[in-house]
Motif scaffolding. Structure first.
Motif, PDB file in Angstrom:
ATOM      1  N   UNK A   1       0.745  -0.978  -0.078  1.00  0.00           N
ATOM      2  CA  UNK A   1      -0.102   0.020  -0.023  1.00  0.00           C
ATOM      3  C   UNK A   1       0.921   1.350   0.090  1.00  0.00           C
ATOM      4  N   UNK A   2       2.068   1.099  -0.735  1.00  0.00           N
ATOM      5  CA  UNK A   2       2.768   2.414  -0.871  1.00  0.00           C
ATOM      6  C   UNK A   2       2.526   3.059  -1.974  1.00  0.00           C
ATOM      7  N   UNK A   3       2.342   4.464  -1.612  1.00  0.00           N
ATOM      8  CA  UNK A   3       2.062   5.710  -3.015  1.00  0.00           C
ATOM      9  C   UNK A   3       3.657   5.846  -3.297  1.00  0.00           C
ATOM     10  N   UNK A   4       3.419   6.231  -4.876  1.00  0.00           N
ATOM     11  CA  UNK A   4       4.507   6.808  -5.447  1.00  0.00           C
ATOM     12  C   UNK A   4       4.336   7.043  -6.942  1.00  0.00           C
ATOM     13  N   UNK A   5       5.220   6.853  -7.720  1.00  0.00           N
ATOM     14  CA  UNK A   5       4.937   6.904  -9.096  1.00  0.00           C
ATOM     15  C   UNK A   5       5.655   5.973  -9.794  1.00  0.00           C
ATOM     16  N   UNK A   6       5.272   5.573 -11.025  1.00  0.00           N
ATOM     17  CA  UNK A   6       5.757   4.527 -11.749  1.00  0.00           C
ATOM     18  C   UNK A   6       6.045   5.077 -13.154  1.00  0.00           C
ATOM     19  N   UNK A   7       7.186   4.956 -13.366  1.00  0.00           N
ATOM     20  CA  UNK A   7       7.730   5.350 -14.647  1.00  0.00           C
ATOM     21  C   UNK A   7       7.707   4.033 -15.717  1.00  0.00           C
ATOM     22  N   UNK A   8       7.369   3.815 -16.843  1.00  0.00           N
ATOM     23  CA  UNK A   8       7.241   2.755 -17.531  1.00  0.00           C
ATOM     24  C   UNK A   8       8.057   3.002 -18.974  1.00  0.00           C
ATOM     25  N   UNK A   9       8.773   1.955 -19.545  1.00  0.00           N
ATOM     26  CA  UNK A   9       9.564   2.464 -20.375  1.00  0.00           C
ATOM     27  C   UNK A   9       9.326   1.366 -21.656  1.00  0.00           C
ATOM     28  N   UNK A  10       9.297   1.633 -23.031  1.00  0.00           N
ATOM     29  CA  UNK A  10       9.246   0.652 -24.117  1.00  0.00           C
ATOM     30  C   UNK A  10      10.855  -0.011 -24.129  1.00  0.00           C
TER      31      UNK A  10
END
Length: 85
Positions: free
Chosen positions: A61-70
């Protein structure tokens, strides 16, 4: 209304950044536990497509940001250059 745009994966509940050109969850991912940090993806000069999401990691249940890359090289570049405020 914001929940209508939410995406769920097995690991995360995601909310797309409105500045995303692509609202795709790519295979190469980096979770950063800084939900309020401004991440300007353009400043990393990435070669492939990418997207950024506000994220809630389901396992803890940790909040953050997810960067996704091709591209895996873009993931490595992001990890090397990312410095939290």
């Amino acid at each position: 209304m914001a929940t209508a745009q939410a995406l769920s994966t097995g690991e995360y509940k995601l909310f797309p950044n409105p500045r995303n050109l692509h609202r795709v969850v790519f295979a190469h991912q980096v979770f950063v536990p800084y939900p309020y940090m401004l991440i300007e993806m353009e400043s990393y000069y990435l070669k492939g497509r990418y997207s950024l999401f506000a994220a809630n990691r389901i396992s803890d249940n940790k909040a953050g940001q997810l960067a996704t890359f091709e591209d895996a090289a873009d993931e490595a570049k992001f990890k090397a250059k990312f410095v939290p405020d």
